[in-house]
Design a protein around this motif. Structure first.
Motif, PDB file in Angstrom:
ATOM      1  N   LEU A 252      -7.631  10.017  11.845  1.00 44.62           N
ATOM      2  CA  LEU A 252      -7.397  10.477  13.176  1.00 44.62           C
ATOM      3  C   LEU A 252      -5.871  10.813  13.387  1.00 44.62           C
ATOM      4  N   LEU A 253      -5.210  10.428  12.512  1.00 44.06           N
ATOM      5  CA  LEU A 253      -3.484  10.768  12.986  1.00 44.06           C
ATOM      6  C   LEU A 253      -3.421  12.414  12.973  1.00 44.06           C
ATOM      7  N   GLY A 254      -2.584  12.878  13.938  1.00 44.85           N
ATOM      8  CA  GLY A 254      -2.400  14.102  14.179  1.00 44.85           C
ATOM      9  C   GLY A 254      -1.356  14.885  13.507  1.00 44.85           C
ATOM     10  N   GLY A 255      -0.634  14.137  12.729  1.00 43.70           N
ATOM     11  CA  GLY A 255       0.389  14.882  11.891  1.00 43.70           C
ATOM     12  C   GLY A 255       0.205  14.879  10.592  1.00 43.70           C
ATOM     13  N   ASP A 256       1.444  14.907   9.729  1.00 38.28           N
ATOM     14  CA  ASP A 256       1.367  14.959   8.197  1.00 38.28           C
ATOM     15  C   ASP A 256       1.290  13.438   8.004  1.00 38.28           C
ATOM     16  N   LYS A 257       0.592  13.140   7.213  1.00 37.52           N
ATOM     17  CA  LYS A 257       0.322  11.561   6.841  1.00 37.52           C
ATOM     18  C   LYS A 257       0.223  11.060   5.394  1.00 37.52           C
ATOM     19  N   GLU A 258       0.448   9.952   5.130  1.00 37.10           N
ATOM     20  CA  GLU A 258       0.370   9.424   3.674  1.00 37.10           C
ATOM     21  C   GLU A 258      -0.380   8.131   3.825  1.00 37.10           C
ATOM     22  N   MET A 259      -1.008   7.769   2.784  1.00 39.60           N
ATOM     23  CA  MET A 259      -1.671   6.231   2.571  1.00 39.60           C
ATOM     24  C   MET A 259      -1.160   5.658   1.396  1.00 39.60           C
ATOM     25  N   LEU A 260      -0.631   4.462   1.700  1.00 36.46           N
ATOM     26  CA  LEU A 260      -0.208   3.536   0.441  1.00 36.46           C
ATOM     27  C   LEU A 260      -1.034   2.457   0.637  1.00 36.46           C
ATOM     28  N   MET A 261      -2.077   2.497  -0.562  1.00 33.95           N
ATOM     29  CA  MET A 261      -3.042   1.313  -0.626  1.00 33.95           C
ATOM     30  C   MET A 261      -2.582   0.528  -1.544  1.00 33.95           C
ATOM     31  N   LEU A 262      -2.253  -0.792  -1.428  1.00 32.35           N
ATOM     32  CA  LEU A 262      -1.562  -1.884  -2.186  1.00 32.35           C
ATOM     33  C   LEU A 262      -2.856  -2.902  -2.915  1.00 32.35           C
ATOM     34  N   ARG A 263      -2.398  -3.404  -4.086  1.00 33.54           N
ATOM     35  CA  ARG A 263      -3.469  -4.017  -4.689  1.00 33.54           C
ATOM     36  C   ARG A 263      -2.610  -5.425  -4.774  1.00 33.54           C
ATOM     37  N   LEU A 264      -2.962  -6.254  -3.673  1.00 35.39           N
ATOM     38  CA  LEU A 264      -2.146  -7.693  -3.805  1.00 35.39           C
ATOM     39  C   LEU A 264      -2.975  -8.679  -3.537  1.00 35.39           C
ATOM     40  N   ASP A 265      -2.696  -9.911  -3.554  1.00 27.49           N
ATOM     41  CA  ASP A 265      -3.727 -11.099  -2.967  1.00 27.49           C
ATOM     42  C   ASP A 265      -4.731 -10.917  -1.979  1.00 27.49           C
ATOM     43  N   LYS A 266      -5.653 -11.796  -1.940  1.00 27.48           N
ATOM     44  CA  LYS A 266      -6.707 -11.511  -1.098  1.00 27.48           C
ATOM     45  C   LYS A 266      -6.292 -12.550   0.140  1.00 27.48           C
ATOM     46  N   SER A 267      -5.131 -11.806   0.792  1.00 23.99           N
ATOM     47  CA  SER A 267      -4.709 -12.519   2.083  1.00 23.99           C
ATOM     48  C   SER A 267      -4.177 -11.334   3.058  1.00 23.99           C
ATOM     49  N   ARG A 268      -4.247 -11.434   4.214  1.00 17.87           N
ATOM     50  CA  ARG A 268      -3.753 -10.661   5.252  1.00 17.87           C
ATOM     51  C   ARG A 268      -2.260 -10.672   5.072  1.00 17.87           C
ATOM     52  N   ALA A 269      -1.767 -11.715   4.733  1.00 10.55           N
ATOM     53  CA  ALA A 269      -0.412 -11.860   5.004  1.00 10.55           C
ATOM     54  C   ALA A 269       0.518 -11.485   3.647  1.00 10.55           C
ATOM     55  N   ALA A 270      -0.164 -10.942   2.636  1.00  7.89           N
ATOM     56  CA  ALA A 270       0.374 -10.621   1.314  1.00  7.89           C
ATOM     57  C   ALA A 270       0.925  -9.351   1.791  1.00  7.89           C
ATOM     58  N   ALA A 271       0.482  -8.525   2.479  1.00  8.56           N
ATOM     59  CA  ALA A 271       1.258  -7.062   2.804  1.00  8.56           C
ATOM     60  C   ALA A 271       2.521  -7.428   3.618  1.00  8.56           C
ATOM     61  N   TYR A 272       2.444  -8.472   4.510  1.00 12.98           N
ATOM     62  CA  TYR A 272       3.462  -8.625   5.505  1.00 12.98           C
ATOM     63  C   TYR A 272       4.844  -9.318   4.611  1.00 12.98           C
ATOM     64  N   GLU A 273       4.372  -9.934   3.538  1.00 11.75           N
ATOM     65  CA  GLU A 273       5.218 -10.643   2.356  1.00 11.75           C
ATOM     66  C   GLU A 273       5.907  -9.238   1.648  1.00 11.75           C
ATOM     67  N   TRP A 274       5.037  -8.207   1.245  1.00 11.48           N
ATOM     68  CA  TRP A 274       5.407  -7.196   0.603  1.00 11.48           C
ATOM     69  C   TRP A 274       6.188  -6.321   1.063  1.00 11.48           C
ATOM     70  N   LEU A 275       6.576  -6.150   2.428  1.00  9.37           N
ATOM     71  CA  LEU A 275       7.399  -5.461   3.094  1.00  9.37           C
ATOM     72  C   LEU A 275       8.946  -5.746   2.830  1.00  9.37           C
ATOM     73  N   GLY A 276       9.142  -7.183   2.484  1.00  8.60           N
ATOM     74  CA  GLY A 276      10.375  -7.616   2.285  1.00  8.60           C
ATOM     75  C   GLY A 276      10.751  -7.623   0.890  1.00  8.60           C
ATOM     76  N   THR A 277       9.734  -7.799  -0.076  1.00 11.92           N
ATOM     77  CA  THR A 277      10.053  -7.792  -1.482  1.00 11.92           C
ATOM     78  C   THR A 277       9.812  -6.223  -2.157  1.00 11.92           C
ATOM     79  N   SER A 278       9.450  -5.233  -1.326  1.00 19.72           N
ATOM     80  CA  SER A 278       9.406  -3.731  -1.855  1.00 19.72           C
ATOM     81  C   SER A 278      10.043  -2.914  -0.715  1.00 19.72           C
ATOM     82  N   PRO A 279      10.995  -3.073  -0.135  1.00 12.11           N
ATOM     83  CA  PRO A 279      11.517  -2.516   1.209  1.00 12.11           C
ATOM     84  C   PRO A 279      11.884  -0.887   0.995  1.00 12.11           C
ATOM     85  N   GLN A 280      12.133  -0.994  -0.408  1.00 10.40           N
ATOM     86  CA  GLN A 280      12.402   0.765  -0.872  1.00 10.40           C
ATOM     87  C   GLN A 280      11.426   1.740  -0.476  1.00 10.40           C
ATOM     88  N   TYR A 281      10.237   1.415  -0.320  1.00 15.67           N
ATOM     89  CA  TYR A 281       9.226   2.200  -0.087  1.00 15.67           C
ATOM     90  C   TYR A 281       9.283   2.685   1.482  1.00 15.67           C
TER      91      TYR A 281
END
Length: 291
Positions: A252-281
């Motif tokens: 649905l996004l109306g402009g240029d877009k990219e998807m970054l699909m992560l393969r992390l632990d089975k946890s909602r919070a895993a991606a929130y933790e990842w933001l701080g450990t991989s901020p270069q992305y």
């Protein structure tokens, strides 16, 4: 009563203390407050970096604040076992030449209460995102800055709703990029948890009766208004969502877009933790679109 329990879990702000400060990370900052159009006073940090590029970070809901998440005081069932500090990615962004505005959404952290005490999953919090963008856009030091939005879960739904407001984000030409982390609709969340449709509707009806928002409304209705380049980040092992819904948001996004699909632990919070450990992305994407 199961209806009240589920309604409270979804809409009643949990303990969301501001448990760290930028000073602990060696960052120069100002404590700031600013008001929304409906009169709610929001509290935040303006962390000093560049004067021409600012990232506005909007956190996830219920048990979070601008600082992130802490399990302290969350009872037996916890989203994550340890603190998730959002100041880690803020420090990285400052080191890469950005200023960062981190603020508490209404009914969270040190910000004021909205029209009522209940969390609205973005339809009311959209006014907070607009207020944050307006605060930077009219700030004496940062008014000529480019803005990047880092919107996490309910921060994403709030941002999307904000693109549907009459005086919303579509009117700000200084917004140059958006990173959307794990977009999630109320109905998809309830379904992913195994709550049957009839009970989901009953919970929503109860919540509205006590003064809360109608949670069946979808921020997806306004995603097409988002024309800025957008990066969507999602943990494919997130048990609290439907990946088909994330794909729908992306389409649905109306402009240029990219998807970054992560393969992390089975946890909602895993991606929130990842933001701080991989901020270069995060900085790599903002660098590409904020020059």
């Amino acid at each position: 009563m199961i209806t009240k329990y589920l309604a409270d879990m979804m809409t009643k702000s949990g303990q969301s203390p501001v448990f760290e400060t930028p000073e602990q990370y060696g960052l120069q900052y100002q404590d700031v407050t600013f008001a929304t159009k409906d009169g709610v006073t929001l509290s935040g940090w303006l962390i000093e970096g560049s004067s021409d590029k600012v990232i506005i970070q909007s956190h996830f809901g219920v048990q979070c604040s601008r600082a992130g998440y802490t399990p302290e005081g969350k009872g037996m069932i916890k989203l994550h076992k340890q603190n998730i500090s959002f100041l880690r990615q803020a420090k990285h962004l400052v080191e890469q030449g950005y200023s960062v505005l981190m603020y508490d959404l209404r009914n969270h952290g040190n910000s004021g209460q909205g029209i009522n005490e209940y969390i609205a999953w973005g339809c009311e919090e959209a006014k907070d995102v607009v207020a944050a963008v307006d605060f930077i856009s009219t700030h004496p030091t940062y008014q000529d800055s480019q803005i990047g939005l880092l919107s996490i879960c309910m921060g994403t739904s709030s941002t999307s709703f904000a693109y549907g407001l009459e005086n919303g984000l579509q009117n700000y030409s200084n917004i140059k990029a958006l990173i959307s982390v794990q977009p999630l609709r109320y109905l998809d969340y309830m379904s992913a948890m195994g709550v049957p449709d009839f009970l989901t509707k009953r919970v929503n009806k109860y919540n509205m009766k006590r003064g809360g928002a109608d949670l069946s409304g979808s921020f997806f209705d306004f995603v097409g208004n988002i024309k800025v380049p957008t990066l969507v980040i999602q943990n494919e092992n997130d048990p609290w969502t439907k990946l088909d819904a994330v794909a729908e948001y992306f389409d649905l996004l109306g402009g240029d877009k990219e998807m970054l699909m992560l393969r992390l632990d089975k946890s909602r919070a895993a991606a929130y933790e990842w933001l701080g450990t991989s901020p270069q992305y995060l900085s790599e994407f903002f660098d590409k679109h904020m020059r």
